[in-house]
Design a protein around this motif. Sequence first.
Motif, short mmCIF file in Angstrom:
data_model
loop_
_atom_site.label_atom_id
_atom_site.label_comp_id
_atom_site.label_asym_id
_atom_site.label_seq_id
_atom_site.Cartn_x
_atom_site.Cartn_y
_atom_site.Cartn_z
N HIS A 107 -17.89 41.99 35.46
CA HIS A 107 -18.33 42.67 36.65
C HIS A 107 -17.38 41.71 37.90
O HIS A 107 -17.85 40.68 38.13
N GLY A 284 -24.02 46.40 42.37
CA GLY A 284 -22.84 45.82 41.92
C GLY A 284 -22.03 46.59 40.78
O GLY A 284 -22.45 47.76 40.85
N GLY A 285 -21.29 45.99 40.41
CA GLY A 285 -20.36 46.80 39.02
C GLY A 285 -18.99 46.49 39.39
O GLY A 285 -18.27 45.52 39.73
N HIS A 286 -18.13 47.83 39.17
CA HIS A 286 -16.63 47.59 39.20
C HIS A 286 -16.22 48.58 40.35
O HIS A 286 -17.14 49.53 40.78
N ALA A 289 -16.74 52.15 39.12
CA ALA A 289 -17.96 52.65 38.39
C ALA A 289 -19.15 51.20 38.66
O ALA A 289 -18.78 50.25 38.59
N GLY A 291 -23.22 50.59 40.50
CA GLY A 291 -24.82 51.01 40.88
C GLY A 291 -25.38 49.97 41.48
O GLY A 291 -25.11 48.94 41.99
N CYS A 292 -26.69 50.66 41.97
CA CYS A 292 -27.63 50.04 42.63
C CYS A 292 -28.90 50.64 42.64
O CYS A 292 -28.83 51.85 42.26
P1 AMP Z 1 -24.35 52.84 36.07
O1 AMP Z 1 -23.79 53.76 36.90
O2 AMP Z 1 -25.67 52.18 35.92
O3 AMP Z 1 -23.94 53.10 34.58
O4 AMP Z 1 -23.39 51.40 36.44
C1 AMP Z 1 -21.98 51.23 36.37
C2 AMP Z 1 -21.48 49.90 36.51
O5 AMP Z 1 -22.16 49.18 37.61
C3 AMP Z 1 -21.90 49.17 35.14
O6 AMP Z 1 -20.99 48.39 34.83
C4 AMP Z 1 -23.21 48.27 35.49
O7 AMP Z 1 -23.28 47.26 34.67
C5 AMP Z 1 -23.00 48.04 37.10
N1 AMP Z 1 -24.22 48.21 37.79
C6 AMP Z 1 -25.09 48.99 37.79
N2 AMP Z 1 -26.25 49.00 38.57
C7 AMP Z 1 -25.84 47.58 39.07
C8 AMP Z 1 -26.56 46.71 40.01
N3 AMP Z 1 -27.80 46.96 40.24
N4 AMP Z 1 -26.00 45.31 39.94
C9 AMP Z 1 -24.90 44.99 39.41
N5 AMP Z 1 -24.13 46.01 38.69
C10 AMP Z 1 -24.69 46.88 38.27
#
Ligand code: AMP
Length: 317
Positions: A107, A284-286, A289, A291-292
Motif C-alpha cells: 500500500h 488509505g490504499g492505492h 483503489a 478505502g476509509c
Molecule cells: P476496499 O475498497 O475496502 O476493497 O479497499 C481498496 C484498497 O484500499 C485495498 O487495497 C484496501 O486494503 C485499502 N484500504 C481500504 N480501507 C483502508 C483503510 N481504512 N486504510 C488503509 N487502506 C485501506
Amino acid sequence: MRIIDEVKDAKTIAISGHIRPDGDCVGSVMGLYLYLQKELPGAQIDVYLEKPSAIFDCISHIGDIKTKCPADKVYDVYFALDCNDERLGDALPLYEKAGKKVNIDHHVSNTGCGDINIIEPQRSSTSELLYELLDPDRIDEEIAKAIYIGIIHDTGVFKYSNTSPRTLQVAAELIRFGFDFPALIEKTFYEKTYVQTQIMGRAVLESVRFMEEQCIVSMVSRRMMEFYQVEPKDLDGIVNQLQVVSGVECAIFMYETGTLEYKVSMRSAGKVDVAAIAVKFGGGGHVRAAGCTMNGTYHDNINNLSIEIAEQLKNYV
Ligand code: AMP
Ligand code: MN
Ligand code: MN
C-alpha cells in the motif's frame, strides 16, 4: 531480504493481516504460514485473522486461523501483511509486544510499522511481493495456490493497472505447480451467491451519478443488509461494478457500519488519486483503489468526498 533469514532462530512466530481480510490478505498470510510450517517444523506458528469468507476454504489449513487473540503472549517474530498496524484490529497489542516486527505490504499509504519494513507500492499485491521473499525451490502446490489467489484478487484477475510483467511471470511460475487455476478464479473471484447478486443489483439500481456523470455513488444501509441477510464481505465487487460504467472517473460505494458511520470504497479510472483522498479521511490504499471509514450522514460524506475529487479533476479541464 529472505524471509527465512528473519526467522531462523525464532521459536514462536505469528502472522496477521488486515481487518475485513480480502483475497490478497488471506492468500499472503496463508502462503507465508504454509511456507514457515514447512521450513520450521519445530517452531510454534500462529495466524490471527478475522474469519475469512468461505470462498477461501479451498486454501490448505485455512481452519488453523485463530480469530481470538491471547492477551499476554510475546512472539519472537510477528509478521503484519498487506496493511499497517492501524488495520491489525484485535491483533495490534500482540504485534506491538513482539520481539521483532516485520511489515510486508504494497500500500502506497503505508509508511512502515515494523522493525523491518518491506513496502513496495509498485507490487500488484502483497502475495506477489511475498513470493519474491521465498525460496522458489521450497514452494509447493498448496503454498503456490494461496499466493496465486492473493494475486488474482488484487489484480482483478490480471486486469488492473497494478499488473506488471513480473506479476505475470510470478503467476506463470505458480501455475506450473498444476493446481486447477480456472476453478480457483471462478470459485473465489467471479462466483457470487444469489443474495450477493441481488444486493449488488439493488446497489447498482440505486446508484446516482454526479459531477457531470464523472462520479457514481451508491450505498447499502444496515437495514438492507439485514433484509438480504448479508455481511460486509458479501458486498465485495459492488464498487468495481459501479466503476465499469462508461464515462465514470471515480466510483464510490459505502455501507453503513454503525450510526452515522460508513465504510467507504473508492475506485478510479486514472485521473483521481483515491489513495490521497482516503488518507485525508484516515484511510488509505492505492492510487486506483482505496478505502476509509467516514462519520456523518451519507450525503455529508458524499459532499466531503466530492470536494476532494473536484479539486483533483480540476487539473484535467
Ligand atoms: P476496499 O475498497 O475496502 O476493497 O479497499 C481498496 C484498497 O484500499 C485495498 O487495497 C484496501 O486494503 C485499502 N484500504 C481500504 N480501507 C483502508 C483503510 N481504512 N486504510 C488503509 N487502506 C485501506
Ligand atoms: Mn488487502
Ligand atoms: Mn493487497
